[in-house]
Write an enzyme that holds these catalytic residues in place. Structure first.
Site, mmCIF file in Angstrom:
data_model
loop_
_atom_site.group_PDB
_atom_site.id
_atom_site.type_symbol
_atom_site.label_atom_id
_atom_site.label_comp_id
_atom_site.label_asym_id
_atom_site.label_seq_id
_atom_site.Cartn_x
_atom_site.Cartn_y
_atom_site.Cartn_z
ATOM 1 N N LYS B 177 7.638 -0.871 -1.739
ATOM 2 C CA LYS B 177 8.132 -0.903 -3.115
ATOM 3 C C LYS B 177 9.338 0.027 -3.171
ATOM 4 O O LYS B 177 9.381 1.060 -2.481
ATOM 5 C CB LYS B 177 7.048 -0.525 -4.140
ATOM 6 C CG LYS B 177 6.513 0.863 -4.113
ATOM 7 C CD LYS B 177 7.195 1.896 -4.952
ATOM 8 C CE LYS B 177 7.777 1.346 -6.213
ATOM 9 N NZ LYS B 177 8.508 2.451 -6.933
ATOM 10 N N THR B 188 10.896 8.038 2.539
ATOM 11 C CA THR B 188 11.460 7.071 1.594
ATOM 12 C C THR B 188 10.414 6.496 0.657
ATOM 13 O O THR B 188 9.232 6.695 0.869
ATOM 14 C CB THR B 188 12.122 5.925 2.380
ATOM 15 O OG1 THR B 188 12.643 4.989 1.460
ATOM 16 C CG2 THR B 188 11.111 5.226 3.264
#
Lengths: 405, 405
Positions: B177, B188
């Site tokens: 996502k 990240t």
């Protein structure tokens, strides 16, 4: 005592200015070239962008004021004269034409350009514009000059102040253009200042380079450091004060006047950022040191997410914490407090790094104002700094989605 | 030979997944919690955000996989469980409830949360959701899990590949996502990967930390590094290959499979950035070294001005030069070439740091495509890098102007 007065860049004795349409821009209703002229040679100082790609006019100006003196400024808008093979040649010609028309030394001209990058700047309209500018020079021309340097700016930016040095009344005025590609580093957008105070070239340079670290270098509209940023100040000494040649009371007063001008212009530039509806100021206190405070303030003011939240008057303080966290500054997130403040009052939204209950209604009322302060207390020392910015809006995208067309 | 297959995070042997609505989000039609389960304990590796403000679930996950093993993932969307006084406690409870329902060790659960920062995460809906998730676990549940972790994402992001290690067929799959607050550094957004390849915890960690430097750490949607970024991979060894315990051919094959997954997910995340209409890839070649290439590629992909120009399909290459110039990388602007490329062809717009004549019509045709490459050649060495991003649009502003409301 620093007093606000009218007159902008012509408030100081011996300065004349003008602004006209010469044809660099197609639209005839928009002025696109400006001139500032001092009746005598002035000491001069300037700071420039740190971008490796530098506009040709900056290279020429740097050479011209290497001796610490200048007497006139010529600046066009609509074309940045940057990334063009013939850029330096064109800037030299523009400068030489202005010097000839004014009857001054060729190397006493400050030359600047602002607008689109990478399109050759035609000399024909400039050659046509210069005689018009010289003819139009007047004590009332400051506002025209302020208009002549605007690109996507919506609001003219000018200011003047009066102060006293050794019993002599001195004045200092400035004009600026900002809007997009604004994230100065060492130097900034275009700002031209004039003063009739007598100050040596060396002390003028010292005053300017010291002040911009707290003012223009603390603005960010969009994180993009332009190729043509430049701040210049001319001091012609016509106020008759004893020349400032060292630090002391007079230098301090001069610095205060300069700072008053610069903070005003910074707020004007930030509040008129491309598409902006709000001026944002992030005031950081309690930092380990000033460098740390600056890093945090700039990180917050640069956050696209926070800028969009401010546009929506949404008290989304998590985005402030997030930007503090990734700033790279040395701090303890568990002692961070955050408040929002405007003319409608202030509201604490985060204490010791965690949310506190607050009235969303009150927060909305505060954030619907046009000038918002984001107050960050780091609880970690005495370092302080303020950064200036604006919200991120549909219009920023619109303006920059088709700037060239 | 890395072959694309279906099945996402359940493509690898022994992995089941599910995603349901439990009530963290009010909207009943949006799944808001996901689970991934391995039939046996798996080696595990993860990388986390470098933001000093870290989501509570990250702290708990870090503790749980310190031993190099995990067996399940639980992740909710709609609330980031970050900057809450009780955050760690809530993440521990969420993790313990999942472990109990699955009958596995409490410290074998990877726990994650994504959504708004600074609002307490209620445990009641999670407690209700976990039994539903366990009941729903299946080989077909990968897509449901991919949906369960979405926030403002428009597109589900999942992929799987097949490869061979020592004659044994192995599979690897992942879900991700992204959307906003995406500017990873060291770690990240949320990415969960599974593989049935046998690989030691140490080599798994090495593979992951090496690959993300070229993939997830090279994405930027908006320059904001989230507080909750995390990439995890579970390897359960059920493919039956000889365990990878050192560098060599098998490790190289594993790295290739991992990179295939990660590049796919990076492009999917960048192209589905908040409000994005276009995927942008900045490919830098001819840099002094790789670090320099990365700095330039990221600077270009992060420029708000360039992003807005790409939204408007405007070949405003001056903004590329500007972003290269302020990147801070060591380079010579006089040897920089820039081209734009898409499915419609490519066009050179800048050579040796200056503009070249080009067809605006052709440029427009190229830039109207959905996937745009910005090719930068620095003419300065052999360093290369690619950065992933998206355009800046009205919808980015809209989404972030009232995210919480």
């Amino acid at each position: 005592m620093i007093k606000r007065i009218d007159g902008g860049v012509c408030a100081a004795k011996g300065f004349l200015a003008s602004g006209v349409h010469c044809g660099v821009r197609k639209k005839r209703t928009k002025k696109d070239i400006a001139m500032i002229y001092s009746e005598c040679r002035a000491t001069a100082a300037a700071v420039y962008t740190t971008n490796l790609v530098k506009g040709a006019p900056l290279l020429v100006t740097k050479k011209h004021i290497a001796d610490g003196y200048a007497q006139a400024v010529i600046c066009n808008s609509g074309n940045a004269n940057t990334c063009n093979a013939d850029g330096v040649e064109v800037a030299e010609k523009m400068s030489a034409m202005a010097a000839e028309a004014l009857g001054i030394r060729a190397d006493d001209v400050v030359v600047a350009s602002t607008g689109v990058i990478g399109q050759p700047l035609p000399l024909a309209p400039i050659a046509e514009g210069i005689p018009m500018l010289v003819k139009a020079l007047s004590r009332e021309g400051g506002t025209d000059a302020a208009e002549g340097i605007m690109t996507t700016d919506v609001v003219k930016k000018e200011i003047a102040v009066e102060f006293t040095l050794g019993g002599k009344t001195c004045r200092m005025g400035g004009i600026a253009k900002g809007s997009g590609m604004i994230h100065p580093n060492m130097a900034t957008m275009l700002v031209f200042m004039t003063t009739d105070a007598a100050i040596s070239a060396e002390m003028l340079r010292k005053a300017l380079t010291t002040d911009i670290k707290k003012t223009f270098n603390m603005i960010s509209i969009d994180g993009d450091t332009s190729t043509n940023d430049m701040v210049t100040v001319l001091a012609n000494g016509m106020a008759g004060n004893a020349e400032i040649t060292e630090e002391g009371e007079d230098f301090d007063t001069f610095m205060k006047a300069l700072n008053t001008l610069n903070v005003y212009l910074c707020r004007a530039i930030a509040g008129d950022g491309e598409g902006a509806t709000k001026l944002l100021e992030c005031k950081v206190t309690g930092a380990k040191d000033e460098a740390c405070a600056k890093t945090v303030a700039k990180s917050v003011i640069c956050s696209s997410l926070l800028k969009a939240a401010m546009f929506g008057a949404d008290a989304n303080w998590g985005r402030v914490l997030c930007a503090i966290g990734y700033s790279g500054a040395d701090l303890d997130v568990n002692t961070v407090d955050v408040s929002f403040r405007s003319a409608k009052g202030d509201i604490l939204v985060c204490q010791n790094g965690a949310g506190v209950p607050f009235s969303e209604e009150k927060a909305k009322e505060i954030l619907l104002e046009k000038e918002i302060e984001i107050l960050v207390s780091l609880g970690n020392g005495t370092g302080e700094a303020t950064a200036f910015g604006c919200d991120l809006t549909y219009d920023y995208v619109k303006i920059n989605g088709d700037y060239r067309t």
